[in-house]
Motif scaffolding. Sequence first.
Motif, PDB file in Angstrom:
ATOM      1  N   LEU A  97       0.554  -1.187   0.104  1.00  0.00           N
ATOM      2  CA  LEU A  97       0.211  -0.131   0.163  1.00  0.00           C
ATOM      3  C   LEU A  97       1.005   1.292   0.150  1.00  0.00           C
ATOM      4  O   LEU A  97       0.727   2.262  -0.633  1.00  0.00           O
ATOM      5  CB  LEU A  97      -0.989  -0.077   1.212  1.00  0.00           C
ATOM      6  N   ARG A  98       2.032   1.175   0.839  1.00  0.00           N
ATOM      7  CA  ARG A  98       2.736   2.433   0.636  1.00  0.00           C
ATOM      8  C   ARG A  98       3.389   2.622  -0.610  1.00  0.00           C
ATOM      9  O   ARG A  98       3.435   3.929  -1.042  1.00  0.00           O
ATOM     10  CB  ARG A  98       4.100   2.126   1.729  1.00  0.00           C
ATOM     11  N   ARG A  99       3.960   1.635  -1.210  1.00  0.00           N
ATOM     12  CA  ARG A  99       4.509   1.800  -2.657  1.00  0.00           C
ATOM     13  C   ARG A  99       3.322   2.469  -3.492  1.00  0.00           C
ATOM     14  O   ARG A  99       3.493   3.444  -4.268  1.00  0.00           O
ATOM     15  CB  ARG A  99       4.662   0.416  -3.159  1.00  0.00           C
ATOM     16  N   ARG A 100       1.989   1.807  -3.491  1.00  0.00           N
ATOM     17  CA  ARG A 100       0.782   2.362  -4.230  1.00  0.00           C
ATOM     18  C   ARG A 100       0.788   3.748  -4.032  1.00  0.00           C
ATOM     19  O   ARG A 100       0.445   4.753  -4.712  1.00  0.00           O
ATOM     20  CB  ARG A 100      -0.352   1.699  -4.047  1.00  0.00           C
ATOM     21  N   ASN A 101       0.769   4.293  -2.610  1.00  0.00           N
ATOM     22  CA  ASN A 101       0.507   5.459  -2.255  1.00  0.00           C
ATOM     23  C   ASN A 101       1.542   6.661  -2.546  1.00  0.00           C
ATOM     24  O   ASN A 101       1.108   7.989  -2.722  1.00  0.00           O
ATOM     25  CB  ASN A 101       0.198   5.778  -0.732  1.00  0.00           C
ATOM     26  N   VAL A 102       2.830   6.127  -2.814  1.00  0.00           N
ATOM     27  CA  VAL A 102       3.540   7.035  -3.012  1.00  0.00           C
ATOM     28  C   VAL A 102       4.122   7.153  -4.574  1.00  0.00           C
ATOM     29  O   VAL A 102       5.080   8.041  -5.002  1.00  0.00           O
ATOM     30  CB  VAL A 102       5.077   6.837  -2.385  1.00  0.00           C
ATOM     31  N   ALA A 103       3.581   6.232  -5.358  1.00  0.00           N
ATOM     32  CA  ALA A 103       3.833   6.256  -6.694  1.00  0.00           C
ATOM     33  C   ALA A 103       3.654   7.718  -7.494  1.00  0.00           C
ATOM     34  O   ALA A 103       4.483   8.290  -8.262  1.00  0.00           O
ATOM     35  CB  ALA A 103       3.144   5.291  -7.595  1.00  0.00           C
ATOM     36  N   ALA A 104       2.441   8.208  -7.086  1.00  0.00           N
ATOM     37  CA  ALA A 104       2.178   9.639  -7.871  1.00  0.00           C
ATOM     38  C   ALA A 104       3.311  10.497  -7.327  1.00  0.00           C
ATOM     39  O   ALA A 104       3.673  11.278  -8.231  1.00  0.00           O
ATOM     40  CB  ALA A 104       0.935  10.138  -7.381  1.00  0.00           C
ATOM     41  N   GLU A 105       3.428  10.573  -6.079  1.00  0.00           N
ATOM     42  CA  GLU A 105       4.617  11.662  -5.794  1.00  0.00           C
ATOM     43  C   GLU A 105       5.972  11.296  -6.202  1.00  0.00           C
ATOM     44  O   GLU A 105       6.671  12.268  -6.550  1.00  0.00           O
ATOM     45  CB  GLU A 105       4.774  11.495  -4.107  1.00  0.00           C
ATOM     46  N   LEU A 106       6.360   9.875  -6.576  1.00  0.00           N
ATOM     47  CA  LEU A 106       7.647   9.700  -7.035  1.00  0.00           C
ATOM     48  C   LEU A 106       7.626  10.372  -8.577  1.00  0.00           C
ATOM     49  O   LEU A 106       8.798  10.856  -9.046  1.00  0.00           O
ATOM     50  CB  LEU A 106       7.793   8.111  -6.971  1.00  0.00           C
ATOM     51  N   LYS A 107       6.528   9.981  -9.168  1.00  0.00           N
ATOM     52  CA  LYS A 107       6.526  10.562 -10.609  1.00  0.00           C
ATOM     53  C   LYS A 107       6.598  12.038 -10.588  1.00  0.00           C
ATOM     54  O   LYS A 107       7.196  12.719 -11.528  1.00  0.00           O
ATOM     55  CB  LYS A 107       5.214  10.297 -11.219  1.00  0.00           C
TER      56      LYS A 107
END
Length: 191
Positions: A97-107
């Motif tokens: 879930l953490r990976r999914r939640n930070v994906a947009a921020e990483l982009k």
Amino acid sequence: MAGRWMDFGQYGADGAPGAEALGIAIEHMVTGIASPVDSERGLAARLRYLTKTDAGYEAMYRAGIHVSPRTLMAWLAEERTPNKANRARLDAAYWELRRRNVAAELKHRLNNGGRGTRVEVNPVNQVGVDRKHRRDLSSRSVNVRGVWDRAVDAWMNDDLEELDAVWDEILDDLGSDFDAYSYVSSIGWAA
């Protein structure tokens, strides 16, 4: 992946395919709860994070946590502690879930408003290679633009083939003679 290395490691070079190194570098940008799931604090924090949204409950389900609402409430109230297998599943659900939640921020961070991100590529470690077989390689730096959405999506989906295609585009920007940076020791950036 470009393949002019032929038999990578035959002469003692040490490194990883660039696509894998890219995925590892993205993964290192994901931060979260530092306390282990076996600690009271770590378990409580993971349970709070997972139970505050529907996406958290879905992550727990995907991780194989199938307990009654009563059991889950007892975990949250710290009246009962999940067994070792469920703690491992909770940890896996948390990080997924953490990976999914930070994906947009990483982009957003890596695209940097269209300016891209400067990437440092460190060549393979050739310490164990005889001098006559060593390649003249040094760390390279390149500003990467236009591939970060694809790279993060590929990382999220564990799509090594797409990460490899992204890495090939980065290699084009690097001007990698004879695929010198198809394998690397590490990739880093300040994003």
